[in-house]
Write a protein that holds these residues in place. Structure first.
Motif, PDB file in Angstrom:
ATOM      1  N   VAL A  24      29.338 -76.338  13.037  1.00 39.20           N
ATOM      2  CA  VAL A  24      28.039 -76.808  12.552  1.00 39.20           C
ATOM      3  C   VAL A  24      27.073 -75.644  12.679  1.00 39.20           C
ATOM      4  O   VAL A  24      26.978 -75.020  13.746  1.00 39.20           O
ATOM      5  CB  VAL A  24      27.505 -78.011  13.353  1.00 39.20           C
ATOM      6  N   SER A  25      26.372 -75.338  11.608  1.00 38.50           N
ATOM      7  CA  SER A  25      25.330 -74.316  11.641  1.00 38.50           C
ATOM      8  C   SER A  25      23.978 -75.003  11.542  1.00 38.50           C
ATOM      9  O   SER A  25      23.732 -75.785  10.617  1.00 38.50           O
ATOM     10  CB  SER A  25      25.504 -73.330  10.484  1.00 38.50           C
ATOM     11  N   HIS A  75      26.559 -71.279  20.274  1.00 40.20           N
ATOM     12  CA  HIS A  75      26.349 -69.828  20.190  1.00 40.20           C
ATOM     13  C   HIS A  75      24.895 -69.503  19.861  1.00 40.20           C
ATOM     14  O   HIS A  75      24.449 -69.620  18.723  1.00 40.20           O
ATOM     15  CB  HIS A  75      27.278 -69.260  19.120  1.00 40.20           C
ATOM     16  N   PHE A  76      24.146 -69.082  20.900  1.00 42.15           N
ATOM     17  CA  PHE A  76      22.759 -68.645  20.742  1.00 42.15           C
ATOM     18  C   PHE A  76      22.601 -67.134  20.806  1.00 42.15           C
ATOM     19  O   PHE A  76      21.644 -66.595  20.252  1.00 42.15           O
ATOM     20  CB  PHE A  76      21.879 -69.233  21.861  1.00 42.15           C
ATOM     21  N   ALA A  77      23.470 -66.455  21.533  1.00 38.86           N
ATOM     22  CA  ALA A  77      23.232 -65.051  21.895  1.00 38.86           C
ATOM     23  C   ALA A  77      22.983 -64.200  20.654  1.00 38.86           C
ATOM     24  O   ALA A  77      23.842 -64.084  19.779  1.00 38.86           O
ATOM     25  CB  ALA A  77      24.433 -64.508  22.672  1.00 38.86           C
ATOM     26  N   VAL A 124      40.233 -72.018  21.042  1.00 37.36           N
ATOM     27  CA  VAL A 124      38.990 -72.794  20.956  1.00 37.36           C
ATOM     28  C   VAL A 124      38.497 -72.720  19.514  1.00 37.36           C
ATOM     29  O   VAL A 124      38.211 -71.632  19.009  1.00 37.36           O
ATOM     30  CB  VAL A 124      37.918 -72.247  21.921  1.00 37.36           C
ATOM     31  N   HIS A 125      38.393 -73.876  18.859  1.00 35.02           N
ATOM     32  CA  HIS A 125      38.165 -73.882  17.414  1.00 35.02           C
ATOM     33  C   HIS A 125      36.926 -74.673  17.001  1.00 35.02           C
ATOM     34  O   HIS A 125      36.774 -75.000  15.825  1.00 35.02           O
ATOM     35  CB  HIS A 125      39.393 -74.462  16.699  1.00 35.02           C
ATOM     36  N   ARG A 126      36.032 -74.962  17.928  1.00 29.61           N
ATOM     37  CA  ARG A 126      34.847 -75.768  17.613  1.00 29.61           C
ATOM     38  C   ARG A 126      33.615 -75.006  18.069  1.00 29.61           C
ATOM     39  O   ARG A 126      33.511 -74.622  19.223  1.00 29.61           O
ATOM     40  CB  ARG A 126      34.955 -77.135  18.299  1.00 29.61           C
ATOM     41  N   ILE A 127      32.688 -74.795  17.131  1.00 31.24           N
ATOM     42  CA  ILE A 127      31.511 -73.992  17.432  1.00 31.24           C
ATOM     43  C   ILE A 127      30.277 -74.581  16.765  1.00 31.24           C
ATOM     44  O   ILE A 127      30.326 -75.034  15.613  1.00 31.24           O
ATOM     45  CB  ILE A 127      31.707 -72.518  17.000  1.00 31.24           C
ATOM     46  N   VAL A 128      29.179 -74.605  17.506  1.00 33.51           N
ATOM     47  CA  VAL A 128      27.861 -74.909  16.968  1.00 33.51           C
ATOM     48  C   VAL A 128      27.086 -73.595  16.952  1.00 33.51           C
ATOM     49  O   VAL A 128      26.928 -72.949  17.990  1.00 33.51           O
ATOM     50  CB  VAL A 128      27.125 -75.959  17.829  1.00 33.51           C
ATOM     51  N   PHE A 129      26.614 -73.205  15.775  1.00 37.10           N
ATOM     52  CA  PHE A 129      25.966 -71.914  15.603  1.00 37.10           C
ATOM     53  C   PHE A 129      24.462 -72.071  15.474  1.00 37.10           C
ATOM     54  O   PHE A 129      23.966 -72.873  14.670  1.00 37.10           O
ATOM     55  CB  PHE A 129      26.510 -71.195  14.368  1.00 37.10           C
ATOM     56  N   SER A 130      23.740 -71.288  16.246  1.00 40.36           N
ATOM     57  CA  SER A 130      22.283 -71.254  16.201  1.00 40.36           C
ATOM     58  C   SER A 130      21.849 -70.322  15.072  1.00 40.36           C
ATOM     59  O   SER A 130      21.813 -69.114  15.239  1.00 40.36           O
ATOM     60  CB  SER A 130      21.767 -70.752  17.554  1.00 40.36           C
ATOM     61  N   SER A 131      21.527 -70.908  13.917  1.00 40.39           N
ATOM     62  CA  SER A 131      21.117 -70.121  12.759  1.00 40.39           C
ATOM     63  C   SER A 131      19.595 -70.108  12.676  1.00 40.39           C
ATOM     64  O   SER A 131      18.906 -70.298  13.681  1.00 40.39           O
ATOM     65  CB  SER A 131      21.766 -70.669  11.491  1.00 40.39           C
ATOM     66  N   SER A 132      19.048 -69.918  11.509  1.00 45.99           N
ATOM     67  CA  SER A 132      17.602 -69.726  11.393  1.00 45.99           C
ATOM     68  C   SER A 132      17.100 -70.103  10.016  1.00 45.99           C
ATOM     69  O   SER A 132      17.766 -69.842   8.997  1.00 45.99           O
ATOM     70  CB  SER A 132      17.244 -68.261  11.667  1.00 45.99           C
ATOM     71  N   CYS A 133      15.896 -70.660   9.982  1.00 47.15           N
ATOM     72  CA  CYS A 133      15.245 -70.958   8.706  1.00 47.15           C
ATOM     73  C   CYS A 133      14.878 -69.683   7.957  1.00 47.15           C
ATOM     74  O   CYS A 133      14.630 -69.725   6.745  1.00 47.15           O
ATOM     75  CB  CYS A 133      13.983 -71.774   8.951  1.00 47.15           C
TER      76      CYS A 133
END
Length: 348
Positions: A183-184, A90-92, A127-136
């Motif tokens: 995973v974040s 998930h980047f959007a 669907v229960h698996r996600i990689v999240f695009s977080s931020s510093c």
């Protein structure tokens, strides 16, 4: 390729939100080259359909593309019905710090509301698996120390607040739904471009990040770089950031997909280089890569910025053996290669 432990769980169909954007499109390349099928969801407000054509030029495969706004629950449900998805990256999101101080509610609507909409649609689809695009940026002002994942969060702008809110929402989903895995990735400042020169960063309108602005000055599209702040408590007065190659970040997301089932709940990791570079040092490195002077002017600080953000990446090294491959000079050369061959971006 940067090292990761060999725990791949085999080919999957991965839904990549924001997959026509800068980091998303590079991640599509790495996913396809790792054997995965890719479905991209993007509304093209920041991305380019042409970037997916470049993914095909590099890999031989064009991701399936669905033009969808992630805040549109019905449209997301339709995507999940059409495609049997195994996991999500998930980047959007809206992503400009300065802009977020001007239109904060828009940031919460897209970033937080869109993530809630995506999680709900994914759950309805099983669907229960996600990689999240977080931020510093969620760490806020940090002083002189490198940041590990235990550092306190102190968001200094609406963009950072929105990313922290998304992390908290995903963590709560994992806490109350035993099957949810996440995973974040709190990554630092991605720059560069694909080494082929075919794929790179092409923002709509005036760039709000420093490297595409540098590149447009170098290619003659803009007169000079604006350096926001020359009075920070840093050696040269400009802000210090941890710049990391976009391909390293993309590979980190593929590694996260391989490790999302390592443990229950949400895992959290930094991605960066552990090396701090000031904006003025970055300007000099880019000028060397482009072999030309890059004029600049120091202006007032930008609302929401902090003096220093540099990663401690020890945790992800220990957990996955992930480490960045590319140095700053390579990042600048790759970014310049793309800009030089695409002086008007994908609209060449």
């Amino acid at each position: 390729m940067s090292a990761t432990s060999d725990t791949s769980i085999g080919p999957q169909r991965v839904l990549v939100t924001g997959g026509a954007g800068f980091i998303g499109s590079h991640t599509c390349v790495e996913l396809i080259e790792s054997g995965h099928d890719v479905v991209v969801v993007d509304d093209l407000s920041a991305g380019h359909a042409a970037a997916l054509d470049r993914v095909r030029e590099i890999t031989g495969t064009r991701p399936v593309f669905e033009r969808v706004d992630i805040t549109d629950a019905a449209a997301l449900d339709a995507v999940f019905r059409r495609h049997s998805v195994d996991a999500i990256i998930h980047f959007a999101a809206r992503k400009a710090v300065g802009e977020s101080t001007e239109i904060p509610l828009d940031y919460f609507d897209t970033n937080v509301g869109g993530t809630a909409s995506l999680l709900a649609a994914a759950r309805r689809a099983g669907v229960h698996r996600i990689v999240f695009s977080s931020s510093c940026s969620i760490y806020g002002s940090t002083g002189a120390h490198d940041l590990d994942e235990s550092a306190p969060t102190a968001p200094a702008n609406p963009y950072a607040w929105s990313k922290l809110a998304c992390e908290q929402m995903i963590e709560q989903a994992c806490r109350y739904h035993d099957e949810q895995r996440a995973v974040s990735l709190r990554y630092f400042n991605p720059i560069g471009a694909h080494p082929s020169g075919l794929l790179g960063e092409d923002p709509h309108g005036t760039p709000r990040n420093v490297v595409p602005y540098l590149a447009q000055v170098a290619v003659g599209r803009r007169e000079r770089l604006q350096v926001f702040g020359g009075d920070y408590p840093t050696p040269d007065g400009s802000a210090i950031r941890d710049y990391v190659h976009v391909v390293d970040i993309a590979r980190g997301h593929v590694a996260a997909l391989d490790h999302v089932d390592d443990q229950p709940g949400m895992q959290l990791f930094n991605l960066g280089t552990g090396q701090g570079t000031s904006v003025l040092e970055l300007r000099a490195a880019f000028a060397a890569a482009a072999d030309r002077d890059i004029p600049y002017v120091v202006v007032d600080r930008r609302a929401g910025d902090v003096p220093r953000l540099v990663a401690d990446i020890g945790a992800v090294r220990r957990a996955w053996s992930w480490k960045p491959e590319y140095d700053l000079a390579t990042m600048c050369r790759d970014a310049w290669r793309f800009q030089k061959s695409h002086p008007e971006g994908y609209r060449r």
